[in-house]
Every structure is written in structure tokens, then in C-alpha cells.
Design a protein around this motif. Structure first.
Motif, PDB file in Angstrom:
ATOM      1  N   VAL A   1      50.838  -0.799 132.841  1.00  0.00           N
ATOM      2  CA  VAL A   1      52.150  -1.332 132.455  1.00  0.00           C
ATOM      3  C   VAL A   1      53.030  -0.241 131.848  1.00  0.00           C
ATOM      4  CG1 VAL A   1      53.322  -2.929 130.873  1.00  0.00           C
ATOM      5  CG2 VAL A   1      51.296  -3.683 132.114  1.00  0.00           C
TER       6      VAL A   1
ATOM      7  N   LEU B   1      47.053  -3.554 138.800  1.00  0.00           N
ATOM      8  CA  LEU B   1      47.825  -4.765 138.523  1.00  0.00           C
ATOM      9  C   LEU B   1      48.825  -4.530 137.394  1.00  0.00           C
ATOM     10  CD1 LEU B   1      44.930  -7.369 138.846  1.00  0.00           C
ATOM     11  CD2 LEU B   1      46.838  -7.031 140.431  1.00  0.00           C
ATOM     12  N   GLY B   2      48.419  -3.757 136.389  1.00  0.00           N
ATOM     13  CA  GLY B   2      49.342  -3.426 135.312  1.00  0.00           C
ATOM     14  C   GLY B   2      50.505  -2.579 135.816  1.00  0.00           C
TER      15      GLY B   2
ATOM     16  N   PHE C   1      52.828  -4.792 137.614  1.00  0.00           N
ATOM     17  CA  PHE C   1      53.558  -5.610 136.643  1.00  0.00           C
ATOM     18  C   PHE C   1      54.679  -4.797 136.005  1.00  0.00           C
ATOM     19  CE2 PHE C   1      54.233  -7.555 132.470  1.00  0.00           C
ATOM     20  CZ  PHE C   1      54.325  -8.902 132.799  1.00  0.00           C
TER      21      PHE C   1
ATOM     22  N   CYS D   1      55.859  -9.361 139.255  1.00  0.00           N
ATOM     23  CA  CYS D   1      55.307  -9.646 137.923  1.00  0.00           C
ATOM     24  C   CYS D   1      54.428 -10.890 137.959  1.00  0.00           C
ATOM     25  CB  CYS D   1      56.434  -9.850 136.911  1.00  0.00           C
ATOM     26  SG  CYS D   1      57.320  -8.353 136.447  1.00  0.00           S
ATOM     27  N   SER D   2      54.907 -11.929 138.617  1.00  0.00           N
ATOM     28  CA  SER D   2      54.163 -13.182 138.696  1.00  0.00           C
ATOM     29  C   SER D   2      52.838 -12.993 139.416  1.00  0.00           C
ATOM     30  CB  SER D   2      54.996 -14.246 139.428  1.00  0.00           C
ATOM     31  OG  SER D   2      56.244 -14.443 138.803  1.00  0.00           O
TER      32      SER D   2
ATOM     33  N   SER E   1      51.076 -10.118 140.050  1.00  0.00           N
ATOM     34  CA  SER E   1      50.128  -9.208 139.394  1.00  0.00           C
ATOM     35  C   SER E   1      49.548  -9.834 138.132  1.00  0.00           C
ATOM     36  CB  SER E   1      50.816  -7.881 139.056  1.00  0.00           C
ATOM     37  OG  SER E   1      51.974  -8.074 138.270  1.00  0.00           O
ATOM     38  N   PHE E   2      50.360 -10.547 137.352  1.00  0.00           N
ATOM     39  CA  PHE E   2      49.837 -11.171 136.139  1.00  0.00           C
ATOM     40  C   PHE E   2      48.859 -12.287 136.480  1.00  0.00           C
ATOM     41  CE2 PHE E   2      49.852 -14.206 132.627  1.00  0.00           C
ATOM     42  CZ  PHE E   2      49.534 -13.358 131.569  1.00  0.00           C
TER      43      PHE E   2
ATOM     44  N   TYR F   1      45.494 -10.589 137.315  1.00  0.00           N
ATOM     45  CA  TYR F   1      44.835  -9.989 136.153  1.00  0.00           C
ATOM     46  C   TYR F   1      44.344 -11.060 135.186  1.00  0.00           C
ATOM     47  CZ  TYR F   1      43.796  -7.808 131.806  1.00  0.00           C
ATOM     48  OH  TYR F   1      43.131  -7.448 130.664  1.00  0.00           O
TER      49      TYR F   1
END
Length: 290
Positions: A21, A79-80, A83, A104-105, A107-108, A111
Motif C-alpha cells: 500500500v 494485493l496491497g 490497493f 481497491c474493492s 484487492s481488499f 486480502y
């Protein structure tokens, strides 16, 4: 052993996700926050910066972790990273900002599936808990939505600028995500990504919390999350396709799971089934003779 696994793998995934991230902060170094979309993510210089960031991140993970832990770390970091990039695009004035919300939706979601499993049921934790390799059909569906978004954005860009519609989709995504994760947390160690055919000693019937609203709240959440992603992207073709495919998948999944639950809990589950709906439209589950 399970508790130790929770501490180690859960911590590794959390640290790696946050490292990914941190791509969000690159524009501060490159002074590109004035034009986030084409600035950092679209220019040649921006692509060089991202390439260096990925190389450094991977090198750091290789130094910190080995074997299975590296496999956990690299997935969480990927994934971060997705995101973080999604945030950069989503808060920009780029015409791709709605796609940033979608990234964002997506990948979050993947995770958090791993993290909640690590918290709730570490005995069942594996790399598959990320659900990145859920199925070929799932992968093809995701790719199809990306292709449709890109094509329609090229030939009919105004269709992708319906912010009010994308906001509705985002609300559906947030609702679905919250409901699914609430279901996972409420079920605790009873939740498993794989339908169980044998009852474990600790397996109990959960009927409290969101399970008092719906018999299958995790499926309800995933159903509306899935459809919401296509509303968010303003993808009319995939919206229809996702709705039909998701409905068929969950109809079959609910019936398969309820056969096992009736076998596990007998009349206890049958009484619960009579009083609480599935929560999924036009899906009633296994038919019970009166």
C-alpha cells in the motif's frame, strides 16, 4: 501450533500488505499529486518509478522471508500494491477513477479473505485462502469485466462517467463486503471456504448475529459484492452475466451445503431453515418435505 501460525502468517500478510500500500506515497517523492492518473501511473517516468518500487519491494520480501512465508508475503504485497494504486487513481481527476475504486474493492476483498481466515480458523489457512485461484470461471469473469470496461470507455466514454451509478455500485460493494466479513467473524472456526462433508468435533450451528437475518450471509454478501463491482464499473453486459452466473453458482452451492448441514444437525437445522431465509433472491435451498 494454530495460534502460532495465526501470529506468524497473519503478521507477515499484514506487514506485506501495508508495504504494498505504501506505493500511495510515491507521488510525494515525485511531486505528481497534481495529476495522479497520467502523472505517476501513465507517464514513462512514473512507470520507471513503479518498476523500481516493485523490484525493491520484492527484494525486501526475499530478505525478510523464505519458503511458504515468502509466498504469503508476495501475495499480500501484490494485493496491497493494487490497493494503493487503486487509491491513487480513485482520488484523482482521471477518467479512470471509477476503475480505481474497483481495484481497491477487488484487492481488499481478496486480502481480507486471507486475514479473516487467519484470525478465525488458522487450521484451515492456506495460500488458497486468498481466493486468487478460486476457479478458471472466476478469473475469466474478472478479465471479461476489465475488457468490457476498456472497450466501452474507448467507444462510449460517457457511459463510464455516470458517477451516481458508480456510487450505487460502490455502496453495494461495501455492503456486500461488510456482510460477508461479519458472517465470517460471527461463524468463527465454523467458517470454511470449502464445503465440509464431515462434521468436526468443534462444528456448531451458528444462528446468531447476521445468521439470524440470513441462513447464508457470507454468500449474500459475496453475491451483492460481485454484482456491485459491475454496477461500479458501469458494465451493462457483465452486470447481466455476473448476476446470472453468481445466481446459478450460489443456488448450487447452497443446496450442496444444506445437504451437509442437515446431515450434521438434523432437526435443529431444519427448524432454523424454516424460520430464516437464505437471503439470496429466488434461492430457497434444499426442499424439505412437510
Amino acid at each position: 501450533m494454530a495460534g502460532q501460525r495465526l501470529v506468524v502468517e497473519g503478521r507477515v500478510s499484514a506487514v506485506s500488505f501495508l508495504l504494498g500500500v505504501s506505493v500511495f506515497f510515491l507521488p510525494i517523492l515525485s511531486n505528481r499529486y497534481t495529476d495522479l492518473g497520467p502523472g505517476l501511473l501513465g507517464s514513462t517516468g512514473g512507470r520507471i518509478i513503479l518498476t523500481v518500487f516493485i523490484a525493491v519491494l520484492n527484494g525486501l520480501l526475499l530478505l525478510l522471508y523464505r519458503g511458504h512465508l515468502y509466498q504469503v508475503a508476495i501475495r499480500a504485497a501484490f494485493l496491497g500494491f493494487a490497493f494503493g494504486c487503486g487509491i491513487l487513481v480513485g482520488i484523482s481527476q482521471s477518467q479512470w477513477r471509477h476503475f480505481g475504486w474497483y481495484v481497491c474493492s477487488l484487492s481488499f476483498f481478496h486480502y481480507s479473505e486471507y486475514l479473516i481466515t487467519a484470525v478465525n480458523n488458522p487450521k484451515s489457512l492456506s495460500l488458497d485462502s486468498f481466493l486468487l485461484n478460486h476457479s478458471l470461471e472466476y478469473t475469466l469473469a474478472a478479465i471479461s469485466s476489465w475488457v468490457e470496461f476498456t472497450i466501452e470507455k474507448t467507444i462510449c466514454p460517457d457511459l463510464k462517467e455516470l458517477t451516481w451509478l458508480s456510487m450505487i455500485g460502490l455502496m453495494m460493494v461495501l455492503f456486500g463486503e461488510a456482510l460477508r466479513k461479519s458472517a465470517m467473524l460471527t461463524a468463527g472456526s465454523n467458517f470454511n471456504h470449502i464445503v465440509q462433508n464431515e462434521k468436526s468435533e468443534t462444528h456448531t450451528l451458528v444462528t446468531s448475529g447476521v445468521y439470524s437475518w440470513f441462513r447464508h450471509p457470507s454468500y449474500v454478501g459475496w453475491f451483492y459484492w460481485s454484482i456491485g463491482t459491475q454496477v461500479l464499473l458501469c458494465n451493462p453486459i457483465c452486470l447481466v452475466g455476473y448476476t446470472l452466473a453468481s445466481w446459478r453458482f450460489f443456488r448450487e452451492r447452497v443446496e450442496e451445503e444444506e445437504y451437509s448441514l442437515i446431515h450434521f444437525f438434523g432437526e435443529q437445522y431444519i427448524d432454523y431453515k424454516r424460520n430464516v431465509p437464505t437471503g439470496l433472491p429466488f434461492i430457497n435451498g434444499v426442499k424439505i418435505e412437510p
